[in-house]
Design an enzyme around this catalytic site. Structure first.
Site, PDB file in Angstrom:
ATOM      1  N   GLY A   1       2.024   3.161   2.213  1.00 23.86           N
ATOM      2  CA  GLY A   1       3.284   3.088   3.032  1.00 23.86           C
ATOM      3  C   GLY A   1       4.485   2.922   2.887  1.00 23.86           C
ATOM      4  O   GLY A   1       5.250   2.694   3.030  1.00 23.86           O
ATOM      5  N   HIS A   2       3.768   1.782   2.273  1.00 18.98           N
ATOM      6  CA  HIS A   2       5.579   0.403   1.562  1.00 18.98           C
ATOM      7  C   HIS A   2       5.924   1.698  -0.174  1.00 18.98           C
ATOM      8  O   HIS A   2       7.281   1.669   0.122  1.00 18.98           O
ATOM      9  CB  HIS A   2       4.838  -0.783   1.069  1.00 18.98           C
ATOM     10  CG  HIS A   2       4.723  -1.922   1.817  1.00 18.98           C
ATOM     11  ND1 HIS A   2       2.882  -2.377   2.022  1.00 18.98           N
ATOM     12  CD2 HIS A   2       4.809  -2.573   2.809  1.00 18.98           C
ATOM     13  CE1 HIS A   2       2.700  -2.962   2.736  1.00 18.98           C
ATOM     14  NE2 HIS A   2       4.053  -3.296   3.033  1.00 18.98           N
TER      15      HIS A   2
ATOM     16  N   HIS B   1       1.049  -1.149  -0.002  1.00 19.66           N
ATOM     17  CA  HIS B   1       0.085   0.275   0.137  1.00 19.66           C
ATOM     18  C   HIS B   1       0.823   1.230   0.257  1.00 19.66           C
ATOM     19  O   HIS B   1       1.771   1.176   0.232  1.00 19.66           O
ATOM     20  CB  HIS B   1      -0.957   0.280   1.120  1.00 19.66           C
ATOM     21  CG  HIS B   1      -0.383  -0.200   2.266  1.00 19.66           C
ATOM     22  ND1 HIS B   1       0.631   0.683   2.872  1.00 19.66           N
ATOM     23  CD2 HIS B   1      -0.368  -1.802   3.623  1.00 19.66           C
ATOM     24  CE1 HIS B   1       1.351   0.502   4.634  1.00 19.66           C
ATOM     25  NE2 HIS B   1       0.802  -1.045   4.366  1.00 19.66           N
TER      26      HIS B   1
ATOM     27  N   SER C   1      -1.625  -3.375   5.521  1.00 18.46           N
ATOM     28  CA  SER C   1      -2.120  -4.751   4.272  1.00 18.46           C
ATOM     29  C   SER C   1      -3.950  -5.400   5.722  1.00 18.46           C
ATOM     30  O   SER C   1      -4.335  -5.499   4.948  1.00 18.46           O
ATOM     31  CB  SER C   1      -1.494  -5.114   4.066  1.00 18.46           C
ATOM     32  OG  SER C   1       0.081  -4.619   4.615  1.00 18.46           O
TER      33      SER C   1
ATOM     34  N   GLY D   1       9.160   1.281   8.273  1.00 22.11           N
ATOM     35  CA  GLY D   1       8.150   2.080   9.082  1.00 22.11           C
ATOM     36  C   GLY D   1       7.800   2.430  10.313  1.00 22.11           C
ATOM     37  O   GLY D   1       7.627   1.420  11.146  1.00 22.11           O
TER      38      GLY D   1
ATOM     39  N   VAL E   1       2.249   6.399   7.278  1.00 20.97           N
ATOM     40  CA  VAL E   1       1.252   7.395   6.237  1.00 20.97           C
ATOM     41  C   VAL E   1      -0.202   6.730   6.519  1.00 20.97           C
ATOM     42  O   VAL E   1      -0.664   5.929   6.756  1.00 20.97           O
ATOM     43  CB  VAL E   1       1.228   6.657   4.870  1.00 20.97           C
ATOM     44  CG1 VAL E   1       0.276   7.395   3.433  1.00 20.97           C
ATOM     45  CG2 VAL E   1       2.527   6.755   4.176  1.00 20.97           C
TER      46      VAL E   1
ATOM     47  N   ASP F   1       5.180  -0.004  12.380  1.00 21.07           N
ATOM     48  CA  ASP F   1       5.124  -0.962  12.688  1.00 21.07           C
ATOM     49  C   ASP F   1       7.077  -0.469  14.441  1.00 21.07           C
ATOM     50  O   ASP F   1       8.004  -0.448  14.335  1.00 21.07           O
ATOM     51  CB  ASP F   1       6.174  -1.661  12.534  1.00 21.07           C
ATOM     52  CG  ASP F   1       4.926  -2.268  11.947  1.00 21.07           C
ATOM     53  OD1 ASP F   1       3.838  -2.638  12.641  1.00 21.07           O
ATOM     54  OD2 ASP F   1       4.426  -2.821  10.597  1.00 21.07           O
TER      55      ASP F   1
HETATM   56  O1  PAF Z   1       6.550  -5.089   8.649  1.00 20.83           O
HETATM   57  C1  PAF Z   1       7.022  -6.259   7.720  1.00 20.83           C
HETATM   58  O2  PAF Z   1       6.353  -6.325   6.752  1.00 20.83           O
HETATM   59  C2  PAF Z   1       7.601  -7.481   8.452  1.00 20.83           C
HETATM   60  O3  PAF Z   1       7.325  -8.121   9.748  1.00 20.83           O
HETATM   61  C3  PAF Z   1       9.252  -7.703   7.925  1.00 20.83           C
HETATM   62  C4  PAF Z   1       9.342  -6.430   8.055  1.00 20.83           C
HETATM   63  C5  PAF Z   1       9.035  -7.647   6.040  1.00 20.83           C
HETATM   64  C6  PAF Z   1       9.679  -8.942   8.249  1.00 20.83           C
HETATM   65  O4  PAF Z   1       8.664  -9.695   8.148  1.00 20.83           O
END
Ligand code: PAF
Length: 286
Positions: A36-37, A34, A186, A147, A176, A150
């Protein structure tokens, strides 16, 4: 955009870039991408010469009763999004490429992994530190982007990177949010229409605590009451935690320092949502 399924090809690509003195920025993901990524990718593209992303739904960070099986998998769309955001290469391993059948080595997470997510998802961070270490070893990049959404994960990875000497520069990128403040995730796609409305209560609670902190209130109990009252107002009753803690230690204290963060984890039906907000920084514009 190059797509690698094997470890050797992916590693060699990064090594060739490093030999030329390039800065290579990594964005590790579990797919279901999304905005954010994409923001992480844009930061990597802006700060580095190349961006490499990974897509791998890591089974080791899910408990048996969690959503590994139903976690959204949208590979073709993810690849299109990464390509249009300027990603140079993507590593998309399958489970067997990442873990041999009898793999028994794990990376013990740092102490800061113990409270909050560590308490409610006991094996989660060990799965994260193990897979992120593997990704750091397979893709020896210069920078990696995570991000703020987390936050505890980002700090756990920063500490691990420092204590295990990966030598990677870890960047934490702002969350975001939707127009009503809901942090992009997600897992938002699991929410019903009613739950999506309730979910606006997370940011309302964070913003409420931010306003109280701005008046000079430093008692953790007072801020936590604001969080819980606001969540209750939005009919959010299943709360794993709703706390205000020092941003550097994440350990509960009665009287908060200037650098304070609120952390929330709640359940709406079978969906678990987390969010956080720094109380000493300006409120994000929506
Ligand atoms: O934040 C995430 O999507 C996951 O915890 C990561 C850092 C890709 C590890 O699997």
């Amino acid at each position: 955009m190059l797509v690698f399924k094997g470890k050797t090809d992916a590693r060699n690509w990064v090594l060739r870039r490093r030999c030329r003195g390039e800065r290579v920025g990594l964005v590790p993901t579990m797919g279901a991408l999304h905005e954010g990524h994409l923001q992480l990718v844009r930061k990597a593209v802006a700060n580095c010469d190349r961006c490499v992303a990974t897509i791998f739904v890591n089974p080791k960070q899910f408990a048996p009763d969690e959503d590994f099986a139903r976690y959204p998998r949208t590979l073709q769309q993810d690849l299109d999004l990464l390509r249009s955001a300027g990603t140079a290469a993507v590593f998309v391993p399958d489970d067997h490429t990442m873990y041999s059948a009898n793999a028994s080595t794990f990376v013990q997470p740092p102490r800061i992994a113990q409270p909050w997510e560590g308490q409610y998802r006991p094996h989660h961070f060990q799965g994260v530190t193990t897979v992120v270490s593997k990704i750091f070893n397979i893709l020896p990049v210069t920078h990696a982007f995570f991000g703020h959404k987390d936050f505890q994960q980002a700090i756990v990875i920063q500490r691990m990177n420092q204590e295990l000497d990966f030598g990677i520069e870890i960047k934490i990128v702002a969350t975001v949010r939707e127009r009503d403040g809901l942090a992009l995730s997600s897992r938002n796609r699991y929410l019903s229409v009613r739950q999506r409305q309730q979910a606006a209560g997370l940011f309302a609670a964070l913003r409420g605590a931010h306003a109280v902190f701005a008046t000079g209130q430093r008692q953790a109990v007072a801020l936590e009451k604001t969080l819980r009252d606001t969540l209750a107002h939005h009919d959010i009753t299943e709360i794993d935690y709703a706390v205000a803690v020092p941003a550097e230690t994440l350990e509960p204290v009665p009287l908060l320092p200037e650098k304070t963060i609120t952390l929330l984890a709640v359940r709406l039906g079978t969906t678990r949502l987390i969010d956080n907000l720094r109380l000493d920084e300006p409120l994000p514009a929506l």
